[in-house]
Design a protein around this motif. Structure first.
Motif, PDB file in Angstrom:
ATOM      1  N   GLN A 106      29.585  45.709 -16.211  1.00 47.55           N
ATOM      2  CA  GLN A 106      29.164  45.560 -17.611  1.00 47.55           C
ATOM      3  C   GLN A 106      30.169  44.729 -18.396  1.00 47.55           C
ATOM      4  OE1 GLN A 106      28.665  49.632 -18.943  1.00 47.55           O
ATOM      5  NE2 GLN A 106      26.524  49.699 -18.280  1.00 47.55           N
ATOM      6  N   SER A 107      31.192  44.235 -17.694  1.00 41.94           N
ATOM      7  CA  SER A 107      32.195  43.337 -18.274  1.00 41.94           C
ATOM      8  C   SER A 107      33.032  44.000 -19.369  1.00 41.94           C
ATOM      9  CB  SER A 107      31.525  42.073 -18.830  1.00 41.94           C
ATOM     10  OG  SER A 107      32.478  41.074 -19.099  1.00 41.94           O
ATOM     11  N   THR A 108      33.251  45.308 -19.245  1.00 44.39           N
ATOM     12  CA  THR A 108      34.061  45.999 -20.253  1.00 44.39           C
ATOM     13  C   THR A 108      35.497  46.228 -19.793  1.00 44.39           C
ATOM     14  OG1 THR A 108      33.351  48.183 -19.455  1.00 44.39           O
ATOM     15  CG2 THR A 108      32.039  47.169 -21.207  1.00 44.39           C
ATOM     16  N   VAL A 109      35.804  45.894 -18.521  1.00 47.88           N
ATOM     17  CA  VAL A 109      37.163  46.053 -18.004  1.00 47.88           C
ATOM     18  C   VAL A 109      37.578  44.804 -17.237  1.00 47.88           C
ATOM     19  CG1 VAL A 109      37.048  48.577 -17.834  1.00 47.88           C
ATOM     20  CG2 VAL A 109      36.316  47.181 -15.885  1.00 47.88           C
ATOM     21  N   GLY A 110      38.893  44.583 -17.149  1.00 47.38           N
ATOM     22  CA  GLY A 110      39.408  43.432 -16.410  1.00 47.38           C
ATOM     23  C   GLY A 110      39.383  43.637 -14.911  1.00 47.38           C
ATOM     24  N   PHE A 111      39.570  44.885 -14.476  1.00 48.93           N
ATOM     25  CA  PHE A 111      39.394  45.235 -13.066  1.00 48.93           C
ATOM     26  C   PHE A 111      39.020  46.703 -12.993  1.00 48.93           C
ATOM     27  CE2 PHE A 111      43.878  46.363 -13.654  1.00 48.93           C
ATOM     28  CZ  PHE A 111      44.002  47.554 -12.942  1.00 48.93           C
ATOM     29  N   ALA A 112      38.487  47.114 -11.845  1.00 51.99           N
ATOM     30  CA  ALA A 112      38.082  48.498 -11.647  1.00 51.99           C
ATOM     31  C   ALA A 112      38.744  49.042 -10.393  1.00 51.99           C
ATOM     32  CB  ALA A 112      36.560  48.600 -11.523  1.00 51.99           C
ATOM     33  N   GLY A 113      38.869  50.361 -10.330  1.00 55.84           N
ATOM     34  CA  GLY A 113      39.365  51.022  -9.129  1.00 55.84           C
ATOM     35  C   GLY A 113      38.234  51.776  -8.464  1.00 55.84           C
ATOM     36  N   SER A 114      38.096  51.607  -7.139  1.00 55.23           N
ATOM     37  CA  SER A 114      37.030  52.306  -6.412  1.00 55.23           C
ATOM     38  C   SER A 114      37.525  52.725  -5.037  1.00 55.23           C
ATOM     39  CB  SER A 114      35.794  51.412  -6.262  1.00 55.23           C
ATOM     40  OG  SER A 114      34.802  52.060  -5.472  1.00 55.23           O
ATOM     41  N   ASP A 115      37.160  53.954  -4.636  1.00 56.21           N
ATOM     42  CA  ASP A 115      37.563  54.465  -3.335  1.00 56.21           C
ATOM     43  C   ASP A 115      36.585  54.091  -2.235  1.00 56.21           C
ATOM     44  OD1 ASP A 115      39.574  55.729  -4.796  1.00 56.21           O
ATOM     45  OD2 ASP A 115      38.322  57.477  -5.139  1.00 56.21           O
ATOM     46  N   SER A 116      35.622  53.287  -2.561  1.00 59.46           N
ATOM     47  CA  SER A 116      34.733  52.734  -1.540  1.00 59.46           C
ATOM     48  C   SER A 116      34.399  51.304  -1.933  1.00 59.46           C
ATOM     49  CB  SER A 116      33.452  53.574  -1.396  1.00 59.46           C
ATOM     50  OG  SER A 116      32.788  53.705  -2.625  1.00 59.46           O
ATOM     51  N   ALA A 117      34.162  50.482  -0.936  1.00 63.79           N
ATOM     52  CA  ALA A 117      33.915  49.065  -1.190  1.00 63.79           C
ATOM     53  C   ALA A 117      32.588  48.855  -1.912  1.00 63.79           C
ATOM     54  CB  ALA A 117      33.915  48.303   0.135  1.00 63.79           C
ATOM     55  N   LEU A 118      32.494  47.735  -2.598  1.00 70.81           N
ATOM     56  CA  LEU A 118      31.266  47.392  -3.309  1.00 70.81           C
ATOM     57  C   LEU A 118      30.075  47.321  -2.358  1.00 70.81           C
ATOM     58  CD1 LEU A 118      32.660  44.504  -5.538  1.00 70.81           C
ATOM     59  CD2 LEU A 118      31.876  46.733  -6.384  1.00 70.81           C
ATOM     60  N   LYS A 119      28.951  47.856  -2.801  1.00 71.26           N
ATOM     61  CA  LYS A 119      27.711  47.724  -2.053  1.00 71.26           C
ATOM     62  C   LYS A 119      27.119  46.338  -2.324  1.00 71.26           C
ATOM     63  CE  LYS A 119      26.461  52.619  -2.378  1.00 71.26           C
ATOM     64  NZ  LYS A 119      25.433  53.565  -2.890  1.00 71.26           N
ATOM     65  N   ALA A 124      25.983  41.738  -6.016  1.00 70.39           N
ATOM     66  CA  ALA A 124      24.985  40.885  -6.683  1.00 70.39           C
ATOM     67  C   ALA A 124      25.095  41.016  -8.194  1.00 70.39           C
ATOM     68  CB  ALA A 124      23.589  41.262  -6.207  1.00 70.39           C
ATOM     69  N   ASN A 125      25.276  42.247  -8.680  1.00 70.13           N
ATOM     70  CA  ASN A 125      25.405  42.451 -10.127  1.00 70.13           C
ATOM     71  C   ASN A 125      26.680  41.829 -10.672  1.00 70.13           C
ATOM     72  OD1 ASN A 125      22.998  43.867 -10.339  1.00 70.13           O
ATOM     73  ND2 ASN A 125      23.948  45.859 -10.014  1.00 70.13           N
ATOM     74  N   SER A 126      27.728  41.811  -9.851  1.00 65.36           N
ATOM     75  CA  SER A 126      29.005  41.262 -10.314  1.00 65.36           C
ATOM     76  C   SER A 126      28.924  39.761 -10.561  1.00 65.36           C
ATOM     77  CB  SER A 126      30.112  41.558  -9.291  1.00 65.36           C
ATOM     78  OG  SER A 126      29.998  40.741  -8.132  1.00 65.36           O
ATOM     79  N   LYS A 127      27.993  39.098  -9.909  1.00 60.85           N
ATOM     80  CA  LYS A 127      27.864  37.657 -10.080  1.00 60.85           C
ATOM     81  C   LYS A 127      27.400  37.290 -11.493  1.00 60.85           C
ATOM     82  CE  LYS A 127      27.009  36.764  -5.172  1.00 60.85           C
ATOM     83  NZ  LYS A 127      26.059  36.269  -4.141  1.00 60.85           N
ATOM     84  N   LYS A 128      26.818  38.264 -12.195  1.00 61.64           N
ATOM     85  CA  LYS A 128      26.419  38.035 -13.579  1.00 61.64           C
ATOM     86  C   LYS A 128      27.618  38.111 -14.517  1.00 61.64           C
ATOM     87  CE  LYS A 128      22.075  40.421 -12.484  1.00 61.64           C
ATOM     88  NZ  LYS A 128      21.261  41.641 -12.762  1.00 61.64           N
ATOM     89  N   SER A 131      32.033  34.399 -13.844  1.00 60.31           N
ATOM     90  CA  SER A 131      31.492  33.060 -14.060  1.00 60.31           C
ATOM     91  C   SER A 131      31.962  32.106 -12.967  1.00 60.31           C
ATOM     92  CB  SER A 131      31.920  32.552 -15.439  1.00 60.31           C
ATOM     93  OG  SER A 131      33.338  32.481 -15.526  1.00 60.31           O
ATOM     94  N   ALA A 132      31.576  30.861 -13.077  1.00 62.80           N
ATOM     95  CA  ALA A 132      31.997  29.800 -12.150  1.00 62.80           C
ATOM     96  C   ALA A 132      31.619  30.087 -10.711  1.00 62.80           C
ATOM     97  CB  ALA A 132      33.518  29.594 -12.245  1.00 62.80           C
ATOM     98  N   GLY A 133      30.510  30.836 -10.530  1.00 62.43           N
ATOM     99  CA  GLY A 133      30.043  31.137  -9.180  1.00 62.43           C
ATOM    100  C   GLY A 133      30.849  32.202  -8.473  1.00 62.43           C
ATOM    101  N   GLY A 134      31.613  32.978  -9.225  1.00 63.05           N
ATOM    102  CA  GLY A 134      32.441  34.015  -8.624  1.00 63.05           C
ATOM    103  C   GLY A 134      31.684  35.308  -8.398  1.00 63.05           C
ATOM    104  N   GLN A 135      32.367  36.253  -7.768  1.00 60.77           N
ATOM    105  CA  GLN A 135      31.795  37.571  -7.531  1.00 60.77           C
ATOM    106  C   GLN A 135      32.918  38.594  -7.401  1.00 60.77           C
ATOM    107  OE1 GLN A 135      29.893  36.832  -3.630  1.00 60.77           O
ATOM    108  NE2 GLN A 135      31.451  38.174  -2.724  1.00 60.77           N
ATOM    109  N   GLY A 136      32.559  39.866  -7.512  1.00 59.34           N
ATOM    110  CA  GLY A 136      33.539  40.929  -7.348  1.00 59.34           C
ATOM    111  C   GLY A 136      33.988  41.032  -5.905  1.00 59.34           C
ATOM    112  N   ILE A 137      35.289  41.231  -5.702  1.00 60.33           N
ATOM    113  CA  ILE A 137      35.836  41.401  -4.357  1.00 60.33           C
ATOM    114  C   ILE A 137      36.683  42.671  -4.313  1.00 60.33           C
ATOM    115  CG2 ILE A 137      35.820  38.962  -3.710  1.00 60.33           C
ATOM    116  CD1 ILE A 137      38.815  38.882  -4.444  1.00 60.33           C
ATOM    117  N   ASN A 138      36.852  43.196  -3.105  1.00 58.67           N
ATOM    118  CA  ASN A 138      37.604  44.421  -2.879  1.00 58.67           C
ATOM    119  C   ASN A 138      39.026  44.094  -2.431  1.00 58.67           C
ATOM    120  OD1 ASN A 138      35.224  46.455  -2.954  1.00 58.67           O
ATOM    121  ND2 ASN A 138      34.538  44.916  -1.483  1.00 58.67           N
TER     122      ASN A 138
END
Length: 381
Positions: A106-119, A124-128, A131-138
């Protein structure tokens, strides 16, 4: 003069101990969703003279949220970082992995902490957001054992195996003197007392990692898909790792799961796991490191998601482990927080940041994996 100097040194040492103790109690006492860490003011763009923390590009306030598993580590990191980088404020909201990922997407934080990798759908949602064609990475940042904590008067040690743990948490084993538990603990004076099993009430990466372990090692007794939501019937729910730990601490006959740091801080006894190795394995950072060291990177590109071997029978390898990821955009991070994200994660993945983990009950990320984390953090844009 010598006596005065001696008294000053003694007072300083006692002050350090008091501050350290207060930090540990504060870090372990609550997973309150409104809990944040905050800091003060000063200049930026310099390497601290008191440490190797590089503050280049860091400025202003950085919001982050997610995993409560890493809260105790994050509290230490934030404290040290803000002491070195004056004028930078890091606010980490300890909630849950699920809430952290939602906040990130939801773009409310600069980074997030998660105990499991992104599904895949979360990527796909992180690509929204990126920007610049990026995506969330673990980015694996914190390792450690998921302790099975118990409270049983007059029982100081307990050995369980995966099938027995599964049956306890899904309600098939209801009493502490059950034959299955007694067989694993010959000579122990197990009471005829009802088991009170506690689990997380909210979506939790800790829950998912416990589920992965039980699904891999006790499939017949744990037929559930490993998800963040608690899947089994029965039991009692509590909020956050701190909430589960608090219930175990105060309830005779209780058992629950949480990161080792919570057990350490509250002097909660933990279960030794019979994995089939030559001896039952204790929940320690060192034993968790042995299991995590066998992990393989399964992510592609800059994504460093890990595959853990929950079925290990190696001597001294504690199998119920988790890795907490910091989730950031590989590219397309917000310009106003990019410098701070890179500076802070450079510290947490560096030697100085990783060294403090063991003392806090966590396991540092193995060097081979961590070197790739550092390279990836440096390349964030």
């Amino acid at each position: 003069m010598k006596l005065q100097r001696k008294n000053r040194l003694r007072a300083t040492a006692l002050g350090v101990i008091a501050v350290s103790s207060a930090l540990a109690l504060t870090a372990c006492g609550s997973d309150n969703n409104n809990d944040t860490s905050s800091g003060s003011t000063g200049g930026t763009g310099k390497t601290s003279s008191a440490s190797n923390i590089k503050c280049d590009g860091a400025k202003g306030q950085l919001l982050a949220s997610g995993s409560s598993a890493q809260k105790n580590a994050m509290d230490l990191w934030v404290k040290n970082y803000m002491a070195a980088c004056k004028g930078v404020e890091i606010n980490y909201k300890s909630s849950s992995s699920g809430e952290g990922i939602i906040a990130f997407n939801q773009s409310t934080v600069g980074f997030a902490g998660s105990d499991s990798a992104l599904k895949p759908e979360e990527v796909a949602n992180s690509k929204k957001v990126c920007s610049a064609g990026g995506q969330g990475i673990n980015l694996p940042m914190v390792g450690g054992p998921i302790a099975i904590g118990f409270h049983l008067e007059n029982v100081d040690s307990l050995v369980l195996d995966a099938p027995t743990i599964a049956k306890i948490f899904n309600g098939k084993i209801k009493n502490w003197n059950d034959e299955a538990i007694a067989k694993l603990n010959p000579g122990a004076k197990l009471p005829d007392k009802a088991i009170q099993a506690f689990h997380r009430s909210e979506d939790s990466g800790t829950t998912q990692n416990l589920g992965k372990y039980l699904g891999a090692t006790a499939k017949a007794d744990w037929p559930y898909t490993a998800e963040k939501k608690w899947p089994a019937p029965g039991g009692q729910a509590a909020s956050g790792s701190a909430g589960v730990a608090a219930q175990v601490k105060q309830t005779d006959g209780a058992i629950g799961y949480f990161e080792l740091s919570y057990a350490t801080a509250q002097s909660i006894k933990t279960v030794d796991i019979n994995t089939g190795a030559t001896a039952p394995v204790k929940a320690t950072p060192e034993n968790a490191s042995k299991a995590i060291a066998a992990a393989k990177i399964k992510g592609t590109g800059k994504d460093l998601a890990l595959g853990l071997d929950y079925t290990t029978k190696a001597d001294g390898a504690y199998p119920i482990v988790l890795v907490t990821y910091e989730i950031a955009c590989d590219k397309g991070n917000k310009a106003d927080t990019l410098g701070t994200v890179k500076s802070f994660l450079t510290y947490t993945s560096g030697d100085e940041g990783q060294k403090i983990l063991s003392d806090a009950g966590y396991a540092p990320i193995p060097a081979e994996i961590n070197s790739k984390v550092r390279e990836t953090v440096a390349s964030l844009s």
